[in-house]
Design a protein around this motif. Structure first.
Motif, PDB file in Angstrom:
ATOM      1  N   SER A 233      46.017   6.178  25.583  1.00  0.00           N
ATOM      2  CA  SER A 233      45.396   5.036  26.259  1.00  0.00           C
ATOM      3  C   SER A 233      45.920   3.678  25.808  1.00  0.00           C
ATOM      4  O   SER A 233      45.650   2.665  26.457  1.00  0.00           O
ATOM      5  CB  SER A 233      43.886   5.063  26.032  1.00  0.00           C
ATOM      6  OG  SER A 233      43.579   4.883  24.654  1.00  0.00           O
ATOM      7  N   ASP A 234      46.631   3.659  24.660  1.00  0.00           N
ATOM      8  CA  ASP A 234      47.099   2.399  24.063  1.00  0.00           C
ATOM      9  C   ASP A 234      45.944   1.473  23.687  1.00  0.00           C
ATOM     10  O   ASP A 234      46.101   0.250  23.665  1.00  0.00           O
ATOM     11  CB  ASP A 234      48.054   1.652  25.007  1.00  0.00           C
ATOM     12  CG  ASP A 234      49.435   2.299  25.056  1.00  0.00           C
ATOM     13  OD1 ASP A 234      49.763   3.065  24.126  1.00  0.00           O
ATOM     14  OD2 ASP A 234      50.171   2.058  26.021  1.00  0.00           O
ATOM     15  N   LYS A 235      44.791   2.058  23.382  1.00  0.00           N
ATOM     16  CA  LYS A 235      43.630   1.259  23.014  1.00  0.00           C
ATOM     17  C   LYS A 235      43.468   1.224  21.500  1.00  0.00           C
ATOM     18  O   LYS A 235      43.354   2.274  20.857  1.00  0.00           O
ATOM     19  CB  LYS A 235      42.370   1.818  23.665  1.00  0.00           C
ATOM     20  CG  LYS A 235      42.370   1.668  25.185  1.00  0.00           C
ATOM     21  CD  LYS A 235      41.081   2.190  25.795  1.00  0.00           C
ATOM     22  CE  LYS A 235      41.077   1.981  27.310  1.00  0.00           C
ATOM     23  NZ  LYS A 235      39.834   2.518  27.930  1.00  0.00           N
ATOM     24  N   PRO A 236      43.443   0.017  20.895  1.00  0.00           N
ATOM     25  CA  PRO A 236      43.382  -0.085  19.436  1.00  0.00           C
ATOM     26  C   PRO A 236      42.055   0.380  18.846  1.00  0.00           C
ATOM     27  O   PRO A 236      41.987   0.689  17.654  1.00  0.00           O
ATOM     28  CB  PRO A 236      43.602  -1.574  19.173  1.00  0.00           C
ATOM     29  CG  PRO A 236      43.147  -2.256  20.427  1.00  0.00           C
ATOM     30  CD  PRO A 236      43.521  -1.319  21.532  1.00  0.00           C
ATOM     31  N   GLU A 237      41.000   0.454  19.657  1.00  0.00           N
ATOM     32  CA  GLU A 237      39.713   0.867  19.090  1.00  0.00           C
ATOM     33  C   GLU A 237      39.743   2.289  18.532  1.00  0.00           C
ATOM     34  O   GLU A 237      38.965   2.616  17.631  1.00  0.00           O
ATOM     35  CB  GLU A 237      38.578   0.743  20.118  1.00  0.00           C
ATOM     36  CG  GLU A 237      38.832   1.406  21.441  1.00  0.00           C
ATOM     37  CD  GLU A 237      39.301   0.422  22.499  1.00  0.00           C
ATOM     38  OE1 GLU A 237      38.869   0.575  23.665  1.00  0.00           O
ATOM     39  OE2 GLU A 237      40.079  -0.484  22.165  1.00  0.00           O
ATOM     40  N   LEU A 264      51.827   4.407  15.643  1.00  0.00           N
ATOM     41  CA  LEU A 264      51.028   3.842  16.727  1.00  0.00           C
ATOM     42  C   LEU A 264      50.805   2.346  16.573  1.00  0.00           C
ATOM     43  O   LEU A 264      50.782   1.609  17.577  1.00  0.00           O
ATOM     44  CB  LEU A 264      49.686   4.578  16.800  1.00  0.00           C
ATOM     45  CG  LEU A 264      49.772   6.052  17.217  1.00  0.00           C
ATOM     46  CD1 LEU A 264      48.413   6.727  17.104  1.00  0.00           C
ATOM     47  CD2 LEU A 264      50.312   6.182  18.646  1.00  0.00           C
ATOM     48  N   ILE A 265      50.643   1.864  15.352  1.00  0.00           N
ATOM     49  CA  ILE A 265      50.407   0.429  15.141  1.00  0.00           C
ATOM     50  C   ILE A 265      51.628  -0.396  15.545  1.00  0.00           C
ATOM     51  O   ILE A 265      51.499  -1.554  15.957  1.00  0.00           O
ATOM     52  CB  ILE A 265      49.997   0.169  13.673  1.00  0.00           C
ATOM     53  CG1 ILE A 265      48.517   0.529  13.487  1.00  0.00           C
ATOM     54  CG2 ILE A 265      50.234  -1.275  13.268  1.00  0.00           C
ATOM     55  CD1 ILE A 265      47.987   0.331  12.084  1.00  0.00           C
ATOM     56  N   ARG A 266      52.803   0.177  15.461  1.00  0.00           N
ATOM     57  CA  ARG A 266      54.011  -0.540  15.907  1.00  0.00           C
ATOM     58  C   ARG A 266      53.983  -0.777  17.415  1.00  0.00           C
ATOM     59  O   ARG A 266      54.617  -1.712  17.907  1.00  0.00           O
ATOM     60  CB  ARG A 266      55.262   0.254  15.524  1.00  0.00           C
ATOM     61  CG  ARG A 266      55.567   0.267  14.039  1.00  0.00           C
ATOM     62  CD  ARG A 266      56.932   0.892  13.763  1.00  0.00           C
ATOM     63  NE  ARG A 266      57.279   0.823  12.348  1.00  0.00           N
ATOM     64  CZ  ARG A 266      57.092   1.801  11.479  1.00  0.00           C
ATOM     65  NH1 ARG A 266      56.548   2.948  11.887  1.00  0.00           N
ATOM     66  NH2 ARG A 266      57.436   1.662  10.214  1.00  0.00           N
ATOM     67  N   ARG A 267      53.252   0.063  18.134  1.00  0.00           N
ATOM     68  CA  ARG A 267      53.217  -0.053  19.589  1.00  0.00           C
ATOM     69  C   ARG A 267      51.914  -0.636  20.114  1.00  0.00           C
ATOM     70  O   ARG A 267      51.907  -1.377  21.107  1.00  0.00           O
ATOM     71  CB  ARG A 267      53.415   1.340  20.199  1.00  0.00           C
ATOM     72  CG  ARG A 267      53.634   1.324  21.698  1.00  0.00           C
ATOM     73  CD  ARG A 267      53.735   2.716  22.270  1.00  0.00           C
ATOM     74  NE  ARG A 267      52.437   3.294  22.581  1.00  0.00           N
ATOM     75  CZ  ARG A 267      52.067   4.514  22.255  1.00  0.00           C
ATOM     76  NH1 ARG A 267      52.862   5.301  21.560  1.00  0.00           N
ATOM     77  NH2 ARG A 267      50.876   4.967  22.602  1.00  0.00           N
ATOM     78  N   LEU A 304      50.817  -0.178   5.407  1.00  0.00           N
ATOM     79  CA  LEU A 304      50.284  -0.210   6.770  1.00  0.00           C
ATOM     80  C   LEU A 304      49.528  -1.511   7.013  1.00  0.00           C
ATOM     81  O   LEU A 304      49.617  -2.104   8.095  1.00  0.00           O
ATOM     82  CB  LEU A 304      49.359   0.995   6.996  1.00  0.00           C
ATOM     83  CG  LEU A 304      48.795   1.167   8.404  1.00  0.00           C
ATOM     84  CD1 LEU A 304      49.898   1.560   9.372  1.00  0.00           C
ATOM     85  CD2 LEU A 304      47.714   2.244   8.392  1.00  0.00           C
ATOM     86  N   GLN A 305      48.820  -1.962   6.002  1.00  0.00           N
ATOM     87  CA  GLN A 305      48.086  -3.226   6.125  1.00  0.00           C
ATOM     88  C   GLN A 305      49.066  -4.384   6.358  1.00  0.00           C
ATOM     89  O   GLN A 305      48.805  -5.244   7.219  1.00  0.00           O
ATOM     90  CB  GLN A 305      47.288  -3.464   4.847  1.00  0.00           C
ATOM     91  CG  GLN A 305      46.536  -4.787   4.817  1.00  0.00           C
ATOM     92  CD  GLN A 305      45.807  -4.996   3.492  1.00  0.00           C
ATOM     93  OE1 GLN A 305      45.280  -4.047   2.914  1.00  0.00           O
ATOM     94  NE2 GLN A 305      45.810  -6.220   3.019  1.00  0.00           N
ATOM     95  N   LEU A 307      51.991  -4.157   7.738  1.00  0.00           N
ATOM     96  CA  LEU A 307      52.537  -3.988   9.088  1.00  0.00           C
ATOM     97  C   LEU A 307      51.549  -4.494  10.135  1.00  0.00           C
ATOM     98  O   LEU A 307      51.939  -5.151  11.111  1.00  0.00           O
ATOM     99  CB  LEU A 307      52.861  -2.498   9.329  1.00  0.00           C
ATOM    100  CG  LEU A 307      53.436  -2.143  10.695  1.00  0.00           C
ATOM    101  CD1 LEU A 307      54.785  -2.834  10.919  1.00  0.00           C
ATOM    102  CD2 LEU A 307      53.584  -0.636  10.827  1.00  0.00           C
ATOM    103  N   ALA A 308      50.266  -4.206   9.936  1.00  0.00           N
ATOM    104  CA  ALA A 308      49.252  -4.661  10.885  1.00  0.00           C
ATOM    105  C   ALA A 308      49.151  -6.178  10.905  1.00  0.00           C
ATOM    106  O   ALA A 308      48.936  -6.796  11.958  1.00  0.00           O
ATOM    107  CB  ALA A 308      47.897  -4.041  10.529  1.00  0.00           C
ATOM    108  N   LEU A 309      49.308  -6.817   9.732  1.00  0.00           N
ATOM    109  CA  LEU A 309      49.266  -8.278   9.660  1.00  0.00           C
ATOM    110  C   LEU A 309      50.403  -8.898  10.455  1.00  0.00           C
ATOM    111  O   LEU A 309      50.261  -9.941  11.094  1.00  0.00           O
ATOM    112  CB  LEU A 309      49.326  -8.738   8.214  1.00  0.00           C
ATOM    113  CG  LEU A 309      48.045  -8.518   7.390  1.00  0.00           C
ATOM    114  CD1 LEU A 309      48.323  -8.769   5.910  1.00  0.00           C
ATOM    115  CD2 LEU A 309      46.918  -9.418   7.898  1.00  0.00           C
ATOM    116  N   LEU A 310      51.562  -8.235  10.448  1.00  0.00           N
ATOM    117  CA  LEU A 310      52.717  -8.751  11.197  1.00  0.00           C
ATOM    118  C   LEU A 310      52.479  -8.671  12.699  1.00  0.00           C
ATOM    119  O   LEU A 310      53.061  -9.443  13.464  1.00  0.00           O
ATOM    120  CB  LEU A 310      53.976  -7.962  10.824  1.00  0.00           C
ATOM    121  CG  LEU A 310      54.474  -8.150   9.388  1.00  0.00           C
ATOM    122  CD1 LEU A 310      55.670  -7.233   9.117  1.00  0.00           C
ATOM    123  CD2 LEU A 310      54.860  -9.605   9.134  1.00  0.00           C
ATOM    124  N   GLY A 311      51.644  -7.699  13.086  1.00  0.00           N
ATOM    125  CA  GLY A 311      51.367  -7.540  14.515  1.00  0.00           C
ATOM    126  C   GLY A 311      50.427  -8.583  15.048  1.00  0.00           C
ATOM    127  O   GLY A 311      50.302  -8.793  16.240  1.00  0.00           O
TER     128      GLY A 311
END
Length: 311
Positions: A233-237, A264-267, A304-305, A307-311
């Motif tokens: 679904s590409d839904k972050p929730e 998945l976080i990269r996308r 991972l944290q 990477l998420a901050l970069l997003g």
């Protein structure tokens, strides 16, 4: 020529199923046949359902079949896990045809036309089935020779739908519905998979939040299916769900789950970085109790944290 073995439709209202309107239909469930000879037939887990579905995944009144001039109409009764015809979830009353397959929870029911079995030499006649179609109309409490078990209490626990989470965990719910959910996801029907899985995923998270002894296997399966829903679904929730699930349990998630989150976080943008940071902080406070494998998982979560901050 009349065939004495052929069961007769009886007590059908003049507005219901008639020979000139549709074939004489029956349901075959667990090698037992049941004639649709009532204007309304309830399918579900309730002891007084016309067709008793002995599954913890079924709602007490899960679905019903209504006699109509066009044929039998199947309607979902706002069940917890939905009702499916030929593997497709029904959202409105649906006309049934001979050869259709009804799926309720982890059980399958076949729709047949009586003449199909009476005239096809490859199949036994209905009178030759392990339990024949009753000659009398279906009743909430049929005799032992009828379709429904005379003692449904021996086949299931009498619990309300609100208590279904405990029962479905005991039955390894994700094992029971996993094949159906995976098939839906492989066909691109993420909405149908979500409808099937969402209630059980919510129950798992609810128990994790409450601090109850959530089964490790159920927890890992819930996390796995949340990631599959995120991917479809590409839904972050659904990524947030996984983070909150393991945070509530105050335990490191499996390494393969962390690696899947990286992908998945990269996308998928919009993951809850605050929740991820809180989870990493929680695990860091427990690091002195960790095994080397757990420490490596923590290191990967710290990455991972970032990477998420970069997003």
């Amino acid at each position: 020529m009349n065939d004495d073995r052929a069961p007769q439709l009886s007590n059908i209202p003049e507005s219901g199923l008639r020979p000139r309107d549709a074939a004489h239909f029956a349901l075959v469930f667990r090698a037992r046949a049941f004639k649709l000879n009532l204007p309304e037939v309830i399918l579900g887990r309730a002891p007084d359902a016309n067709i008793f579905i002995p599954s913890a995944l079924a709602s007490r009144k899960h679905a019903r079949i209504l006699a109509s001039a066009s044929g039998p109409m199947l309607e979902d009764l706002k069940s917890r896990n939905g009702t499916f015809v030929n593997s497709v979830a029904i959202l409105q009353p649906t006309l049934l045809c001979a050869g259709d397959t009804i799926s309720i929870a982890d059980e399958t029911i076949e729709v047949i036309a009586l003449q199909q079995y009476q005239n096809d030499p490859r199949h036994p006649t209905l009178s030759q089935l392990p339990r024949t179609i009753p000659s009398e109309p279906a009743t909430p409490n049929p005799p032992p020779s009828g379709f429904i078990s005379a003692k449904p209490s021996e086949a299931h626990a009498d619990f309300d739908d609100d208590d279904a989470s405990g029962a479905t965990r005991a039955a390894d719910v994700f094992d029971l519905i996993g094949n159906v959910a995976d098939k839906m996801l492989s066909l691109g029907r993420a909405d149908e998979a979500l409808r099937l899985l969402s209630g059980h995923l919510k129950n798992a998270l609810k128990e994790a939040r409450a601090g109850t002894a959530l089964n490790d296997r159920v927890c890992h399966q819930a996390g796995t299916y949340a990631l599959k829903l995120a991917d479809a679904s590409d839904k972050p929730e659904w990524l947030d769900y996984v983070i909150e699930l393991y945070s509530a349990r105050r335990l490191p998630m499996p390494l393969h789950t962390v690696e899947r989150l990286y992908t998945l976080i990269r996308r998928i943008r919009g993951v809850n970085v605050t929740a991820l940071r809180s989870y990493v902080t929680l695990l860091s406070s427990q690091m002195h109790t960790f095994t080397p494998a757990d420490r490596f998982v923590l290191q990967r979560l710290e990455g991972l944290q970032q990477l998420a901050l970069l997003g």
